[in-house]
Structures are given as structure tokens and as C-alpha cells.
Motif scaffolding. Sequence first.
Motif, PDB file in Angstrom:
ATOM      1  N   PRO A 198      -0.760   4.299  -8.185  1.00 38.01           N
ATOM      2  CA  PRO A 198      -0.260   5.625  -7.842  1.00 38.01           C
ATOM      3  C   PRO A 198       1.268   5.654  -7.910  1.00 38.01           C
ATOM      4  O   PRO A 198       1.929   4.639  -7.711  1.00 38.01           O
ATOM      5  N   ILE A 199       1.799   6.816  -8.191  1.00 35.05           N
ATOM      6  CA  ILE A 199       3.242   7.032  -8.134  1.00 35.05           C
ATOM      7  C   ILE A 199       3.491   7.886  -6.909  1.00 35.05           C
ATOM      8  O   ILE A 199       2.848   8.927  -6.732  1.00 35.05           O
ATOM      9  N   VAL A 200       4.404   7.452  -6.064  1.00 31.36           N
ATOM     10  CA  VAL A 200       4.760   8.219  -4.870  1.00 31.36           C
ATOM     11  C   VAL A 200       6.239   8.568  -4.959  1.00 31.36           C
ATOM     12  O   VAL A 200       7.072   7.702  -5.237  1.00 31.36           O
ATOM     13  N   ILE A 201       6.522   9.859  -4.749  1.00 27.78           N
ATOM     14  CA  ILE A 201       7.890  10.357  -4.811  1.00 27.78           C
ATOM     15  C   ILE A 201       8.226  10.999  -3.474  1.00 27.78           C
ATOM     16  O   ILE A 201       7.434  11.780  -2.938  1.00 27.78           O
ATOM     17  N   ASN A 202       9.383  10.656  -2.959  1.00 32.12           N
ATOM     18  CA  ASN A 202       9.887  11.266  -1.731  1.00 32.12           C
ATOM     19  C   ASN A 202      11.347  11.632  -1.994  1.00 32.12           C
ATOM     20  O   ASN A 202      12.218  10.764  -2.005  1.00 32.12           O
ATOM     21  N   ASN A 203      11.572  12.907  -2.253  1.00 32.19           N
ATOM     22  CA  ASN A 203      12.896  13.420  -2.613  1.00 32.19           C
ATOM     23  C   ASN A 203      13.431  12.702  -3.841  1.00 32.19           C
ATOM     24  O   ASN A 203      12.872  12.841  -4.913  1.00 32.19           O
ATOM     25  N   ASP A 204      14.482  11.896  -3.694  1.00 32.47           N
ATOM     26  CA  ASP A 204      15.072  11.238  -4.862  1.00 32.47           C
ATOM     27  C   ASP A 204      14.665   9.772  -4.984  1.00 32.47           C
ATOM     28  O   ASP A 204      15.288   9.009  -5.713  1.00 32.47           O
ATOM     29  N   LYS A 205      13.605   9.391  -4.276  1.00 32.85           N
ATOM     30  CA  LYS A 205      13.106   8.020  -4.340  1.00 32.85           C
ATOM     31  C   LYS A 205      11.677   8.032  -4.867  1.00 32.85           C
ATOM     32  O   LYS A 205      10.903   8.935  -4.568  1.00 32.85           O
ATOM     33  N   ALA A 206      11.339   6.992  -5.612  1.00 34.06           N
ATOM     34  CA  ALA A 206       9.985   6.892  -6.155  1.00 34.06           C
ATOM     35  C   ALA A 206       9.592   5.430  -6.284  1.00 34.06           C
ATOM     36  O   ALA A 206      10.445   4.567  -6.487  1.00 34.06           O
ATOM     37  N   VAL A 207       8.293   5.184  -6.148  1.00 35.09           N
ATOM     38  CA  VAL A 207       7.738   3.845  -6.361  1.00 35.09           C
ATOM     39  C   VAL A 207       6.377   3.965  -7.028  1.00 35.09           C
ATOM     40  O   VAL A 207       5.698   4.983  -6.898  1.00 35.09           O
ATOM     41  N   ILE A 208       6.026   2.908  -7.723  1.00 36.48           N
ATOM     42  CA  ILE A 208       4.642   2.737  -8.170  1.00 36.48           C
ATOM     43  C   ILE A 208       3.989   1.914  -7.071  1.00 36.48           C
ATOM     44  O   ILE A 208       4.468   0.828  -6.752  1.00 36.48           O
ATOM     45  N   GLY A 209       2.929   2.420  -6.486  1.00 35.21           N
ATOM     46  CA  GLY A 209       2.325   1.809  -5.311  1.00 35.21           C
ATOM     47  C   GLY A 209       1.501   0.565  -5.582  1.00 35.21           C
ATOM     48  O   GLY A 209       0.351   0.474  -5.193  1.00 35.21           O
ATOM     49  N   ARG A 210       2.111  -0.410  -6.216  1.00 42.04           N
ATOM     50  CA  ARG A 210       1.489  -1.701  -6.490  1.00 42.04           C
ATOM     51  C   ARG A 210       2.487  -2.788  -6.132  1.00 42.04           C
ATOM     52  O   ARG A 210       3.454  -2.954  -6.895  1.00 42.04           O
ATOM     53  N   PRO A 211       2.344  -3.437  -5.030  1.00 39.93           N
ATOM     54  CA  PRO A 211       1.291  -3.335  -4.016  1.00 39.93           C
ATOM     55  C   PRO A 211       1.459  -2.063  -3.171  1.00 39.93           C
ATOM     56  O   PRO A 211       2.550  -1.484  -3.119  1.00 39.93           O
ATOM     57  N   THR A 212       0.394  -1.693  -2.518  1.00 43.39           N
ATOM     58  CA  THR A 212       0.365  -0.462  -1.732  1.00 43.39           C
ATOM     59  C   THR A 212       1.492  -0.408  -0.712  1.00 43.39           C
ATOM     60  O   THR A 212       2.094   0.649  -0.497  1.00 43.39           O
ATOM     61  N   GLU A 213       1.810  -1.526  -0.104  1.00 43.09           N
ATOM     62  CA  GLU A 213       2.810  -1.569   0.967  1.00 43.09           C
ATOM     63  C   GLU A 213       4.191  -1.091   0.525  1.00 43.09           C
ATOM     64  O   GLU A 213       4.997  -0.665   1.356  1.00 43.09           O
ATOM     65  N   ILE A 214       4.474  -1.143  -0.762  1.00 45.87           N
ATOM     66  CA  ILE A 214       5.793  -0.706  -1.240  1.00 45.87           C
ATOM     67  C   ILE A 214       6.023   0.783  -0.956  1.00 45.87           C
ATOM     68  O   ILE A 214       7.147   1.235  -0.844  1.00 45.87           O
ATOM     69  N   ILE A 215       4.938   1.541  -0.813  1.00 44.02           N
ATOM     70  CA  ILE A 215       5.054   2.966  -0.513  1.00 44.02           C
ATOM     71  C   ILE A 215       5.780   3.164   0.815  1.00 44.02           C
ATOM     72  O   ILE A 215       6.544   4.124   0.976  1.00 44.02           O
ATOM     73  N   GLU A 216       5.565   2.260   1.753  1.00 46.38           N
ATOM     74  CA  GLU A 216       6.211   2.376   3.064  1.00 46.38           C
ATOM     75  C   GLU A 216       7.734   2.375   2.968  1.00 46.38           C
ATOM     76  O   GLU A 216       8.412   2.915   3.837  1.00 46.38           O
ATOM     77  N   THR A 217       8.281   1.820   1.912  1.00 48.16           N
ATOM     78  CA  THR A 217       9.739   1.733   1.789  1.00 48.16           C
ATOM     79  C   THR A 217      10.398   3.079   1.507  1.00 48.16           C
ATOM     80  O   THR A 217      11.615   3.202   1.680  1.00 48.16           O
ATOM     81  N   ILE A 218       9.611   4.082   1.095  1.00 41.44           N
ATOM     82  CA  ILE A 218      10.224   5.388   0.792  1.00 41.44           C
ATOM     83  C   ILE A 218       9.699   6.513   1.679  1.00 41.44           C
ATOM     84  O   ILE A 218      10.116   7.652   1.526  1.00 41.44           O
ATOM     85  N   ILE A 219       8.751   6.220   2.572  1.00 44.24           N
ATOM     86  CA  ILE A 219       8.281   7.287   3.459  1.00 44.24           C
ATOM     87  C   ILE A 219       8.865   7.108   4.830  1.00 44.24           C
ATOM     88  O   ILE A 219       9.001   7.935   5.619  1.00 44.24           O
TER      89      ILE A 219
END
Length: 113
Positions: A92-113
Motif C-alpha cells: 500500500p501507499i500511504v500519504i499524509n500531507n507532504d509525506k508518503a511511504v510504501i507500507g512494506r513493512p507495515t510498521e513504516i506507516i507509523e512514521t508518517i501518521i
Amino acid sequence: MIKIYHNNRCTKSRNGLALLEASGKEFEVIKYLENVPTKAELENIVKLLKIKPIDLVRKNEAVWKSDFKDKHLNDNQIIEAMINNPKLIERPIVINNDKAVIGRPTEIIETII
């Protein structure tokens, strides 16, 4: 607002969605296989991720191997390939304002939310 480019058939994408749900934050789910991103959207995603378009491609997909693997494609051609074959887009691609990550591993999503 947080956005997740999601494919429900993908375990990693479902895990990313579950992480966002557990966060309690508002987010938008974009089912990118049904609502294929435009060229401008993909270019923006690549820019936010700070990667090249080729790094957003799922290179183990059959269509990549059969139609694109051994060709020398420029960035525009790679983006067009993803538009025409959205299964090629990493998830998955997660975008939060001007930050984005590919959620692999899933935990990386926590760095932008």
C-alpha cells in the motif's frame, strides 16, 4: 488528510489499512485498481516518495515480466505502464500531507501518521 492506496486482495495492504483504522485518525481509502491514479497523481506520488517511477513498479507481476521487463523505458513510459496496468503499482501507499511511504513493512506507516 491521510490517504491509502489500497488493494484488498493484498495482505500487506490489508495490514496497512488495519494499522490506519487502529490509529483512530481519519483517512481516505483509494481502491487504485478501480480508481486508477492519473498521470499527475502518479507523478506526485513518486515525488512524495522521493523515488524513481521504476521503484514503484511490482516487477514480479506477470504483465511486467511479459510486456516490459527487458525494455528500456523512460519515466513517462513507466508511469503509462502503471496507468494501463494498475496491478503494477506497489502497495500500500500511504500519504499524509507532504509525506508518503510504501507500507512494506507495515510498521513504516507509523512514521508518517
